[in-house]
Write a protein that holds these residues in place. Sequence first.
Motif, PDB file in Angstrom:
ATOM      1  N   UNK A 171       1.989  -1.168  -4.923  1.00  0.00           N
ATOM      2  CA  UNK A 171       2.779  -2.218  -4.291  1.00  0.00           C
ATOM      3  C   UNK A 171       4.216  -2.267  -4.794  1.00  0.00           C
ATOM      4  N   UNK A 172       4.595  -1.370  -5.713  1.00  0.00           N
ATOM      5  CA  UNK A 172       5.941  -1.425  -6.284  1.00  0.00           C
ATOM      6  C   UNK A 172       6.509  -0.016  -6.450  1.00  0.00           C
ATOM      7  N   UNK A 173       7.746   0.152  -5.979  1.00  0.00           N
ATOM      8  CA  UNK A 173       8.553   1.327  -6.296  1.00  0.00           C
ATOM      9  C   UNK A 173       9.748   0.848  -7.111  1.00  0.00           C
ATOM     10  N   UNK A 174      10.175   1.621  -8.082  1.00  0.00           N
ATOM     11  CA  UNK A 174      11.421   1.303  -8.782  1.00  0.00           C
ATOM     12  C   UNK A 174      12.427   2.401  -8.492  1.00  0.00           C
ATOM     13  N   UNK A 175      13.687   1.994  -8.350  1.00  0.00           N
ATOM     14  CA  UNK A 175      14.738   2.940  -8.002  1.00  0.00           C
ATOM     15  C   UNK A 175      16.050   2.378  -8.508  1.00  0.00           C
ATOM     16  N   UNK A 176      16.967   3.248  -8.865  1.00  0.00           N
ATOM     17  CA  UNK A 176      18.317   2.827  -9.248  1.00  0.00           C
ATOM     18  C   UNK A 176      19.240   2.961  -8.051  1.00  0.00           C
ATOM     19  N   UNK A 177      20.040   1.938  -7.820  1.00  0.00           N
ATOM     20  CA  UNK A 177      20.935   1.953  -6.670  1.00  0.00           C
ATOM     21  C   UNK A 177      22.018   2.997  -6.837  1.00  0.00           C
ATOM     22  N   UNK A 187       0.794  -1.230   0.000  1.00  0.00           N
ATOM     23  CA  UNK A 187       0.000   0.000   0.000  1.00  0.00           C
ATOM     24  C   UNK A 187       0.827   1.281   0.000  1.00  0.00           C
ATOM     25  N   UNK A 188       1.557   1.481  -1.098  1.00  0.00           N
ATOM     26  CA  UNK A 188       2.241   2.743  -1.297  1.00  0.00           C
ATOM     27  C   UNK A 188       1.213   3.728  -1.879  1.00  0.00           C
TER      28      UNK A 188
END
Length: 949
Positions: free
Chosen positions: A412-418, A388-389
């Motif tokens: 339900x999903x976040x995307x991010x670059x390390x 629940x974002x």
Amino acid sequence: MVLRLNSTLLVALPLLLFAAAHGLVSYSEWRTVSGSSPGNGGGGGPSNDGSLNSGGVPTVDPPVVSSPATGLDANGNPANLNLSTVIPVAPPVPIPTVVTPYGPRGADHYAHAVPPKLEPQLDEDGDEFAMVPLSSGNSHTHLVKDGKAGEITRYTWSKLSADEPPVVTEPLASGSSAIKRFPVGKTRVRLEVEDNGGNTHQDDFVVDVEAPVQNGVYCYYYKGVTAAQRLPLDPRSSPKPVWAAAAPTMDFADASAFPAQGVGAAGKAFAQRCVFSLRVGATAATTFSVSGSGAVTLAIDNIFQALDIVGDAPSVTVTLAAGNHPVQVMYFAEDAGAAKLLLRVNGEALATKAALWDMRTVVPVLTTITPNVGSKQGGTTVHVNGVNFYSSVYTVTFGDLRGVKAVRTSRSVLTVNSPPVPADTTVPVVVSSKYGGSSNSIPFTYDGNAAPIRFKRQVVTQGGPDKKYVNNLGAAIAVGPDGRLYVGKKGHIHVLTISAGYDVTSACKTTGLSGMDQVTSVAFNPADTKLQLYAATSIIYYSEKENLPKTEWNNGKIVLLEPTAACMAVTKTVVSGLPVSDHDHVVAALVFDSAGRLRWSQGSFTNMGANTPTSGTGIGGLDEAPLSAALLVAPVNQPGFDGAVKWACDRTDPSKCKQSGGTDVKTFATGVRNSFGMMLHTNGFFYATDNGPNLSKDFGKRSTSCTTEADGPGWGDKLIKITDGKNQYFGHPNRARGAADKRQCVAYKPGGKVPAGATKEAAMFSGPPSHNGVMELMSNAFADAKHSLIVLQSAGKTQSSHLVSLNPAGDVTSITALNDGGLLGDTDAHGAILMTAYFPNELWVLVPSYARPSAAAPPFVSAVKPHRGRADGGNTVTVGGHNFGAAPTATFGGLPCTNVRRVAPDGTSFVCTTPKGTKGGFVKVEVTTAAGRKSQPSAGNGDFKYMEV
């Protein structure tokens, strides 16, 4: 609804063999900034009055949040963590172009409007409106005009009425992207696009804006926490929850009423914290009572109450004034299998409308991150999965460092670059929201062996640095053993001689193909010691646009071309009669295996396995043929090989046809919807990209058995790992084969549980389609990344690439985003990647960025091209690198590469003839200068792989 043209690849090839929008996520343009999200008014921020109302407990509107958790300042904003947030940004609005419609037939298959796939949006500042980003980055056209790929020239967004059919009530915006204000509730919106041929298309969708305060309760779950350990009053404090879920009321009648993800196995202890705001109409004594098993603690207005199921106080009465009162019910179960909890207020079940929780203030909870390992140089694309974002503003930290380009792709999903780190280490990944504090952590390991690569993009020129080579309709590409570049187009292959600076110095066109033949793949057999080129051709849209009968679905073929005095010409049809959809799923992805057999991809005739006229036939309107939606193999150099595929039928229904000729052509893997790129890795596995399906609407339903189907949402592209001889099925149905192999009648969505008999994908790709080209990184310039995969993505305006790292078993360990990409590509002896940039009508080169050795350094081997050859030797190869001098020599596994010739004046390359080797052997290449200086040992497992022939 959202039209999700995801694989239908060739979008303008007339195709691009790929364009189109999977629509996995809403694809907007974003920029990283510090601060809060758009639309948060002055009253929307949290206060620092000491009340503990964050964790989903509203007391006023806008909500008042508790004193800040770690990483938030007094106003609830990120502090001392060097965090970033993201907001959508609309690009400039183009000026519409008015033209007369252009195209022979089927205008509905030219321009395609692809609106965003939007989840419900949140009214974050409580003003009953939300600023919503609208993006059509994947709208495209299949038009080819004047020998060039078409383009969308007009985007028009409009508000619609609730009528059926709806009518336009208000213009909203122009341009491929916009940010517009929408009220709470559901608003119907239309996107209409027009291409430069005057063809138009529209699609409708719904923008759903939700009010932040919801009826019911919000519950957090903690595994292994007992009553003796208790829970602190602040939900944002440790211990951190491992799951969370909303519930309409607090009637958990038995163990099955609790979410399985939160409670664990029977016999295990867990704790539940349910938070809500109780709405009281008038000042009155209010009695709270509980029943069930376990222990309970109650907090009202941030004060603990003496309430315990197992103690002497199963109920408590307090006087509450009119208004909203924050409540927390903390339940401790020693045995998850026997859990039970019922809450009563004044003797009655908690009324749903009396209990409220706030979507803005829930504490984020993480479940998994994928992948959990990446490069210490940063850039690994990580999918952070959680619960629940709701809010638009989230920050992701890797230890003390900020993640790059954090984007909420769903609730339900976040995307991010390390981010990069100085050394290998393991750090906690934590998500923080503006209102709800920080999440639990999941470890992420930085591993130097997953190191990414960096390229600088340049354009192939012709006749000078300011004159771009024009690549009209060029899709297929290969670097030949002669060092020339072969680009497959419609009706011919362009053979280019290019300089070290990637300028075309001479060019010629092949002969022998018809004007309708679209070349979709070109390849050289590494077992050949003479120059021979294999090309896959198909007549795409053969009926819709080329006016051939619908029965001409068997127009696909593979031809052989050999040198002529002028250029090259078709000398033989190697395989014919191959199935091609009346769209753009074709014969593609040619590759030769270690035994010299030819492998390729045969595209599907359907979207998800069912050709249902009532639900749309956008992939061509025919059932699957026995050889479609599969990877095929043929021993093309075997004596007596018969590649003339024939069909015993009248060809009106491909699924009823039986293969009666060319039986040397067989499947070696099935359930592959539309692979446009495949390669044989030096580890022995084949890897292929596969374009995911579109929405059922207009394109066809999902086959659920050999006779039934259902709607399907469409899903993204994937990478598959193929093991020869395993009869693998990758999930795209073919009912023609399903009669003998029932598993092939059932579609399955990647990313979930894999049905019996099916093979799980190696990886999924997020973002826009279409992922196509795939190759092995053989350059020594990036030692840690050698033998990784490079996957190219190209659809409309988006061109990108990915580094896919593999473990020794050949499984994917991480995917790292790179900046630039194309449609299909091949590598050269210098480690560069040459690509077809289909929509820009150009050829691009990704030149590796690394520190070149000084002139005083020993010789350095970049790569060998081609990197495979026959075991008996005799292959012509180019060795690329630095400091070779004027008279270098080379050894392959200690044996001399003979007939050294064509030494570059600057000492960066030479050509030689490979020695005999061991079948299946993988050897390193060593270069020695005339002065006796030797190159250092190559990275990885080797530079040149010997075949089994």
